[in-house]
Design a protein around this motif. Structure first.
Motif, PDB file in Angstrom:
ATOM      1  N   ILE A  48       0.852  -1.195   0.000  1.00  0.00           N
ATOM      2  CA  ILE A  48       0.000   0.000   0.000  1.00  0.00           C
ATOM      3  C   ILE A  48       0.888   1.245   0.000  1.00  0.00           C
ATOM      4  O   ILE A  48       0.674   2.168  -0.782  1.00  0.00           O
ATOM      5  CB  ILE A  48      -0.950  -0.003   1.217  1.00  0.00           C
ATOM      6  CG1 ILE A  48      -1.917  -1.188   1.133  1.00  0.00           C
ATOM      7  CG2 ILE A  48      -1.705   1.319   1.309  1.00  0.00           C
ATOM      8  CD1 ILE A  48      -2.684  -1.456   2.417  1.00  0.00           C
ATOM      9  N   ALA A  49       1.898   1.239   0.861  1.00  0.00           N
ATOM     10  CA  ALA A  49       2.813   2.384   0.931  1.00  0.00           C
ATOM     11  C   ALA A  49       3.539   2.585  -0.391  1.00  0.00           C
ATOM     12  O   ALA A  49       3.680   3.718  -0.866  1.00  0.00           O
ATOM     13  CB  ALA A  49       3.810   2.186   2.069  1.00  0.00           C
ATOM     14  N   SER A  50       3.989   1.513  -1.009  1.00  0.00           N
ATOM     15  CA  SER A  50       4.701   1.618  -2.294  1.00  0.00           C
ATOM     16  C   SER A  50       3.811   2.196  -3.387  1.00  0.00           C
ATOM     17  O   SER A  50       4.301   2.883  -4.290  1.00  0.00           O
ATOM     18  CB  SER A  50       5.222   0.245  -2.718  1.00  0.00           C
ATOM     19  OG  SER A  50       6.240  -0.186  -1.852  1.00  0.00           O
ATOM     20  N   ALA A  51       2.512   1.927  -3.314  1.00  0.00           N
ATOM     21  CA  ALA A  51       1.584   2.465  -4.313  1.00  0.00           C
ATOM     22  C   ALA A  51       1.586   3.994  -4.308  1.00  0.00           C
ATOM     23  O   ALA A  51       1.363   4.622  -5.347  1.00  0.00           O
ATOM     24  CB  ALA A  51       0.173   1.932  -4.074  1.00  0.00           C
ATOM     25  N   LEU A  52       1.867   4.600  -3.157  1.00  0.00           N
ATOM     26  CA  LEU A  52       1.871   6.057  -3.067  1.00  0.00           C
ATOM     27  C   LEU A  52       2.925   6.670  -3.990  1.00  0.00           C
ATOM     28  O   LEU A  52       2.743   7.765  -4.505  1.00  0.00           O
ATOM     29  CB  LEU A  52       2.112   6.501  -1.618  1.00  0.00           C
ATOM     30  CG  LEU A  52       1.078   6.025  -0.598  1.00  0.00           C
ATOM     31  CD1 LEU A  52       1.452   6.511   0.788  1.00  0.00           C
ATOM     32  CD2 LEU A  52      -0.324   6.464  -0.977  1.00  0.00           C
ATOM     33  N   GLU A  53       4.015   5.943  -4.203  1.00  0.00           N
ATOM     34  CA  GLU A  53       5.058   6.427  -5.099  1.00  0.00           C
ATOM     35  C   GLU A  53       4.529   6.536  -6.537  1.00  0.00           C
ATOM     36  O   GLU A  53       4.842   7.492  -7.240  1.00  0.00           O
ATOM     37  CB  GLU A  53       6.270   5.502  -5.033  1.00  0.00           C
ATOM     38  CG  GLU A  53       7.466   6.018  -5.784  1.00  0.00           C
ATOM     39  CD  GLU A  53       8.695   5.160  -5.599  1.00  0.00           C
ATOM     40  OE1 GLU A  53       9.777   5.644  -5.973  1.00  0.00           O
ATOM     41  OE2 GLU A  53       8.604   4.018  -5.108  1.00  0.00           O
ATOM     42  N   ASP A  54       3.715   5.574  -6.946  1.00  0.00           N
ATOM     43  CA  ASP A  54       3.158   5.593  -8.298  1.00  0.00           C
ATOM     44  C   ASP A  54       2.251   6.803  -8.528  1.00  0.00           C
ATOM     45  O   ASP A  54       2.090   7.256  -9.661  1.00  0.00           O
ATOM     46  CB  ASP A  54       2.392   4.306  -8.584  1.00  0.00           C
ATOM     47  CG  ASP A  54       3.304   3.095  -8.618  1.00  0.00           C
ATOM     48  OD1 ASP A  54       4.406   3.192  -9.194  1.00  0.00           O
ATOM     49  OD2 ASP A  54       2.919   2.054  -8.045  1.00  0.00           O
ATOM     50  N   PHE A  55       1.671   7.327  -7.452  1.00  0.00           N
ATOM     51  CA  PHE A  55       0.789   8.489  -7.558  1.00  0.00           C
ATOM     52  C   PHE A  55       1.538   9.811  -7.396  1.00  0.00           C
ATOM     53  O   PHE A  55       0.931  10.883  -7.406  1.00  0.00           O
ATOM     54  CB  PHE A  55      -0.339   8.395  -6.532  1.00  0.00           C
ATOM     55  CG  PHE A  55      -1.381   7.366  -6.890  1.00  0.00           C
ATOM     56  CD1 PHE A  55      -2.394   7.666  -7.794  1.00  0.00           C
ATOM     57  CD2 PHE A  55      -1.330   6.094  -6.343  1.00  0.00           C
ATOM     58  CE1 PHE A  55      -3.350   6.718  -8.128  1.00  0.00           C
ATOM     59  CE2 PHE A  55      -2.285   5.136  -6.675  1.00  0.00           C
ATOM     60  CZ  PHE A  55      -3.290   5.455  -7.567  1.00  0.00           C
ATOM     61  N   GLY A  56       2.856   9.756  -7.211  1.00  0.00           N
ATOM     62  CA  GLY A  56       3.659  10.972  -7.145  1.00  0.00           C
ATOM     63  C   GLY A  56       3.604  11.722  -5.839  1.00  0.00           C
ATOM     64  O   GLY A  56       3.832  12.938  -5.810  1.00  0.00           O
ATOM     65  N   VAL A  57       3.316  11.015  -4.732  1.00  0.00           N
ATOM     66  CA  VAL A  57       3.298  11.681  -3.425  1.00  0.00           C
ATOM     67  C   VAL A  57       4.344  11.088  -2.473  1.00  0.00           C
ATOM     68  O   VAL A  57       4.385  11.441  -1.301  1.00  0.00           O
ATOM     69  CB  VAL A  57       1.901  11.621  -2.762  1.00  0.00           C
ATOM     70  CG1 VAL A  57       0.877  12.372  -3.606  1.00  0.00           C
ATOM     71  CG2 VAL A  57       1.459  10.198  -2.491  1.00  0.00           C
ATOM     72  N   ALA A  58       5.182  10.205  -2.991  1.00  0.00           N
ATOM     73  CA  ALA A  58       6.172   9.545  -2.143  1.00  0.00           C
ATOM     74  C   ALA A  58       7.388   9.150  -2.967  1.00  0.00           C
ATOM     75  O   ALA A  58       7.335   9.096  -4.198  1.00  0.00           O
ATOM     76  CB  ALA A  58       5.558   8.297  -1.496  1.00  0.00           C
ATOM     77  N   VAL A  59       8.461   8.874  -2.261  1.00  0.00           N
ATOM     78  CA  VAL A  59       9.684   8.381  -2.868  1.00  0.00           C
ATOM     79  C   VAL A  59      10.166   7.206  -2.028  1.00  0.00           C
ATOM     80  O   VAL A  59       9.949   7.156  -0.820  1.00  0.00           O
ATOM     81  CB  VAL A  59      10.748   9.502  -2.976  1.00  0.00           C
ATOM     82  CG1 VAL A  59      11.213   9.983  -1.624  1.00  0.00           C
ATOM     83  CG2 VAL A  59      11.909   9.080  -3.827  1.00  0.00           C
ATOM     84  N   ASP A 168      12.022   1.846   2.461  1.00  0.00           N
ATOM     85  CA  ASP A 168      11.360   2.870   3.265  1.00  0.00           C
ATOM     86  C   ASP A 168      10.662   3.820   2.309  1.00  0.00           C
ATOM     87  O   ASP A 168      11.265   4.287   1.331  1.00  0.00           O
ATOM     88  CB  ASP A 168      12.369   3.639   4.124  1.00  0.00           C
ATOM     89  CG  ASP A 168      12.803   2.871   5.357  1.00  0.00           C
ATOM     90  OD1 ASP A 168      12.036   1.998   5.815  1.00  0.00           O
ATOM     91  OD2 ASP A 168      13.898   3.155   5.877  1.00  0.00           O
ATOM     92  N   ILE A 169       9.394   4.114   2.573  1.00  0.00           N
ATOM     93  CA  ILE A 169       8.606   4.997   1.715  1.00  0.00           C
ATOM     94  C   ILE A 169       8.435   6.329   2.442  1.00  0.00           C
ATOM     95  O   ILE A 169       7.872   6.388   3.531  1.00  0.00           O
ATOM     96  CB  ILE A 169       7.224   4.390   1.390  1.00  0.00           C
ATOM     97  CG1 ILE A 169       7.368   2.977   0.813  1.00  0.00           C
ATOM     98  CG2 ILE A 169       6.439   5.311   0.460  1.00  0.00           C
ATOM     99  CD1 ILE A 169       8.138   2.880  -0.484  1.00  0.00           C
ATOM    100  N   MET A 170       8.949   7.384   1.813  1.00  0.00           N
ATOM    101  CA  MET A 170       8.874   8.733   2.365  1.00  0.00           C
ATOM    102  C   MET A 170       7.733   9.473   1.672  1.00  0.00           C
ATOM    103  O   MET A 170       7.749   9.647   0.447  1.00  0.00           O
ATOM    104  CB  MET A 170      10.189   9.476   2.142  1.00  0.00           C
ATOM    105  CG  MET A 170      11.406   8.818   2.770  1.00  0.00           C
ATOM    106  SD  MET A 170      11.403   8.815   4.572  1.00  0.00           S
ATOM    107  CE  MET A 170      11.458  10.564   4.945  1.00  0.00           C
TER     108      MET A 170
END
Length: 193
Positions: A48-59, A168-170
């Motif tokens: 779930i956390a990794s998915a946030l990267e695909d939406f451009g709100v995380a690295v 780690d998802i920031m």
């Protein structure tokens, strides 16, 4: 008792849009890119956390081999700074090795400029193949924009992430948005480094 919706990319898009973290257009573009896979259940917190990267709100800070960590830090910090929409810039990267004669050694000091001001971070990784997860997290937290309620925080993947076994998802978000990510997606966040 209400049954909580399945968490998939469609649900993540709904939550991020509802929290004001992305536009409807961004949500639709990502869902279109994933096609049928957007409906596959994300059953683990790290997914779930990794998915946030695909939406451009995380690295993502990679726990796996990155080949040359000293060269990966600039890329990672540029990716994080890009999430601020130009409010934070990074440049003038330099890595001073603790042992200049041993290019495989990952210990040293990372220097870079954040909006023109030099910052430095001690890197304590034994091998130049891997990132110092704590130093990378601290450096990204320093990229939180000034005069903006958003800040970078690391998703807490729980006790199963001992010794940086998962990326780690920031996430760049406000306190209210982080609370919403917790309420709707089950994510929690670590205290700043």
């Amino acid at each position: 008792m209400a049954i909580s919706p399945t968490i998939d990319y469609v649900r993540v898009a709904e939550v991020l849009t509802g929290l004001g973290m992305i536009t409807r257009e961004t949500a639709q573009r990502v869902l279109d890119d994933f096609g049928d896979l957007a409906h596959g259940a994300l059953t683990r917190r790290d997914h779930i956390a990794s998915a946030l990267e695909d939406f451009g709100v995380a690295v993502s800070i990679h726990a796996d081999d990155v080949d040359f960590a000293d060269a990966h830090y600039p890329w990672l910090l540029e990716e994080a700074a890009a999430l601020t929409g130009g409010k934070v810039t990074v440049d003038n990267f330099r890595f001073a090795r603790a042992d200049e004669d041993d290019e495989d050694n990952g210990r040293g000091t990372l220097y870079f400029d954040r909006n023109g001001k030099e910052l430095s971070f001690l890197i304590e990784q034994e091998s130049n193949d891997y990132l110092d997860m704590g130093a990378a997290q601290a450096a990204i937290e320093e990229l939180s924009p000034d005069d903006d309620p958003r800040s970078f925080r690391c998703v807490d993947n729980g006790p199963g992430n001992s010794l940086g076994t998962m990326d780690d998802i920031m996430v760049l978000a406000t306190a209210e948005q982080r609370e919403g990510l917790g309420r709707h997606l089950g994510l929690s966040f670590r205290e700043p480094w």
